[in-house]
Design an enzyme around this catalytic site. Sequence first.
Site, PDB file in Angstrom:
ATOM      1  N   LYS A   1      -1.604  85.946 -23.135  1.00 43.55           N
ATOM      2  CA  LYS A   1      -1.014  86.971 -22.254  1.00 43.55           C
ATOM      3  C   LYS A   1       0.129  87.471 -22.643  1.00 43.55           C
ATOM      4  O   LYS A   1       1.019  87.542 -21.661  1.00 43.55           O
ATOM      5  CB  LYS A   1      -1.259  86.500 -20.663  1.00 43.55           C
ATOM      6  CG  LYS A   1      -2.589  86.146 -20.389  1.00 43.55           C
ATOM      7  CD  LYS A   1      -2.708  85.664 -19.018  1.00 43.55           C
ATOM      8  CE  LYS A   1      -4.142  85.503 -18.436  1.00 43.55           C
ATOM      9  NZ  LYS A   1      -4.431  83.970 -18.861  1.00 43.55           N
TER      10      LYS A   1
ATOM     11  N   LYS B   1     -11.036  78.458 -26.022  1.00 44.62           N
ATOM     12  CA  LYS B   1     -10.071  79.014 -25.728  1.00 44.62           C
ATOM     13  C   LYS B   1      -8.927  78.046 -25.505  1.00 44.62           C
ATOM     14  O   LYS B   1      -8.920  77.080 -24.914  1.00 44.62           O
ATOM     15  CB  LYS B   1     -10.383  79.836 -24.405  1.00 44.62           C
ATOM     16  CG  LYS B   1      -9.194  80.695 -23.982  1.00 44.62           C
ATOM     17  CD  LYS B   1      -9.322  80.922 -22.414  1.00 44.62           C
ATOM     18  CE  LYS B   1      -8.705  79.905 -21.846  1.00 44.62           C
ATOM     19  NZ  LYS B   1      -7.901  80.475 -20.506  1.00 44.62           N
TER      20      LYS B   1
ATOM     21  N   ARG C   1     -13.301  73.819 -16.711  1.00 46.23           N
ATOM     22  CA  ARG C   1     -13.579  72.769 -16.122  1.00 46.23           C
ATOM     23  C   ARG C   1     -15.061  72.189 -15.940  1.00 46.23           C
ATOM     24  O   ARG C   1     -15.327  71.053 -16.203  1.00 46.23           O
ATOM     25  CB  ARG C   1     -12.982  72.505 -14.484  1.00 46.23           C
ATOM     26  CG  ARG C   1     -11.517  72.512 -14.556  1.00 46.23           C
ATOM     27  CD  ARG C   1     -10.727  72.738 -13.294  1.00 46.23           C
ATOM     28  NE  ARG C   1     -10.834  74.428 -13.323  1.00 46.23           N
ATOM     29  CZ  ARG C   1     -10.549  74.968 -11.858  1.00 46.23           C
ATOM     30  NH1 ARG C   1      -9.766  74.495 -11.097  1.00 46.23           N
ATOM     31  NH2 ARG C   1     -10.674  76.220 -12.021  1.00 46.23           N
TER      32      ARG C   1
ATOM     33  N   ASP D   1       5.677  92.344 -23.048  1.00 50.53           N
ATOM     34  CA  ASP D   1       6.978  92.402 -23.742  1.00 50.53           C
ATOM     35  C   ASP D   1       7.207  93.965 -24.130  1.00 50.53           C
ATOM     36  O   ASP D   1       6.293  94.834 -23.909  1.00 50.53           O
ATOM     37  CB  ASP D   1       7.309  91.343 -24.721  1.00 50.53           C
ATOM     38  CG  ASP D   1       8.743  90.842 -24.519  1.00 50.53           C
ATOM     39  OD1 ASP D   1       9.748  91.982 -24.492  1.00 50.53           O
ATOM     40  OD2 ASP D   1       9.005  89.729 -24.570  1.00 50.53           O
TER      41      ASP D   1
ATOM     42  N   THR E   1      -6.616  87.270 -11.218  1.00 49.11           N
ATOM     43  CA  THR E   1      -7.545  87.191 -10.036  1.00 49.11           C
ATOM     44  C   THR E   1      -6.808  86.446  -8.893  1.00 49.11           C
ATOM     45  O   THR E   1      -7.414  86.378  -7.768  1.00 49.11           O
ATOM     46  CB  THR E   1      -8.999  86.547 -10.279  1.00 49.11           C
ATOM     47  OG1 THR E   1      -8.363  85.399 -11.340  1.00 49.11           O
ATOM     48  CG2 THR E   1      -9.716  87.410 -11.333  1.00 49.11           C
TER      49      THR E   1
ATOM     50  N   ASP F   1      -5.255  82.734 -25.852  1.00 51.53           N
ATOM     51  CA  ASP F   1      -5.168  83.192 -24.416  1.00 51.53           C
ATOM     52  C   ASP F   1      -3.381  83.039 -23.869  1.00 51.53           C
ATOM     53  O   ASP F   1      -3.128  82.105 -23.148  1.00 51.53           O
ATOM     54  CB  ASP F   1      -5.995  82.654 -23.482  1.00 51.53           C
ATOM     55  CG  ASP F   1      -5.747  83.381 -22.066  1.00 51.53           C
ATOM     56  OD1 ASP F   1      -5.484  84.638 -22.050  1.00 51.53           O
ATOM     57  OD2 ASP F   1      -6.440  82.829 -20.880  1.00 51.53           O
TER      58      ASP F   1
HETATM   59  O1  C5P Z   1     -11.832  75.821 -14.988  1.00 56.28           O
HETATM   60  P1  C5P Z   1     -12.354  76.992 -15.197  1.00 56.28           P
HETATM   61  O2  C5P Z   1     -13.972  77.410 -15.665  1.00 56.28           O
HETATM   62  O3  C5P Z   1     -12.078  77.771 -13.614  1.00 56.28           O
HETATM   63  O4  C5P Z   1     -11.381  77.892 -16.238  1.00 56.28           O
HETATM   64  C1  C5P Z   1     -11.350  79.306 -16.664  1.00 56.28           C
HETATM   65  C2  C5P Z   1     -10.478  79.527 -17.594  1.00 56.28           C
HETATM   66  O5  C5P Z   1     -10.127  80.854 -17.384  1.00 56.28           O
HETATM   67  C3  C5P Z   1      -9.109  78.868 -17.472  1.00 56.28           C
HETATM   68  O6  C5P Z   1      -8.585  78.548 -18.602  1.00 56.28           O
HETATM   69  C4  C5P Z   1      -8.483  80.013 -16.645  1.00 56.28           C
HETATM   70  O7  C5P Z   1      -6.868  79.623 -17.179  1.00 56.28           O
HETATM   71  C5  C5P Z   1      -8.889  81.312 -16.884  1.00 56.28           C
HETATM   72  N1  C5P Z   1      -8.686  81.995 -16.136  1.00 56.28           N
HETATM   73  C6  C5P Z   1      -9.347  82.202 -15.108  1.00 56.28           C
HETATM   74  N2  C5P Z   1      -9.125  83.498 -14.377  1.00 56.28           N
HETATM   75  C7  C5P Z   1      -8.563  84.625 -14.774  1.00 56.28           C
HETATM   76  C8  C5P Z   1      -8.219  84.423 -16.231  1.00 56.28           C
HETATM   77  C9  C5P Z   1      -8.279  83.443 -16.671  1.00 56.28           C
HETATM   78  O8  C5P Z   1      -9.902  81.302 -14.623  1.00 56.28           O
HETATM   79  N3  C5P Z   1      -8.651  85.577 -13.842  1.00 56.28           N
END
Ligand code: C5P
Length: 235
Positions: A65, A36, A215, A68, A124, A63
Amino acid sequence: MRNAPRNPVFAGIDRSDLQEARQICRNIAGEVGGIKLGKEFFTAQGPQGLLEVVGNDIPLFLDLKFHDIPNTVAGAVRSAATFLKPTMLTIHASGGPAMIRAAADASAEFGETRPWILGVTVLTSMDDADLLATGVTDKASDQVRRLAELARENGADGVICSPFEIEQLRADNGPDFKLVVPGIRPAGSDHGDQKRVKTPIEALQSGADYLVIARPIINAPSPAEAARAIVESLS
Ligand code: C5P
């Protein structure tokens, strides 16, 4: 045409540096289902940089998003499908029925190589009070259900949802609607700023189709080993 994902794990490479992103991708591409890339990377490195990282074969979740007017979103979907050929891409379902339909119709023009259109419902990071500040008086959980239904009715392939929304959205939208789920943490790992998380296997057992994990993979001492352990935890 990109390969089909070989497992449900999409690793988010949230980096702005091209070499670093490319190195991480090289290390983990053989382990994960796909990669992603989002606004942090894309704004720094653009479409050319993106293709340098993922090439033309690795399954790609773009991603960005989109949100528009329908004509512009349709154009953005066509540009993505033409130049980047993502497996899936995101739009904001709050852009409304005409915008969602325009994205779905633009995607359909690409036949077999068409990207799946995924709706983002309520971020979220937003709670009921944040929604109220934008004029939405319903609870966040009700707004998520409404926007997921709106996405499905207007031709989207699925939505992004939190691990705790999976069961409700699966019940609302049936077995074919794709549920792509961030907020995943392997057992025993650091939660970072994700407050409500599930483990990878819990999310799959709840009915998730794909897991987005950043992460815990990209910050690990060995991203490849971290990715492999996550994938192995699923079987
Ligand atoms: O580091 P982590 O596993 O928390 O990252 C989750 C990924 O999903 C990140 O790229 C973040 O931008 C994305 N994301 C998220 N929560 C959302 C939508 C997207 O953590 N509601």
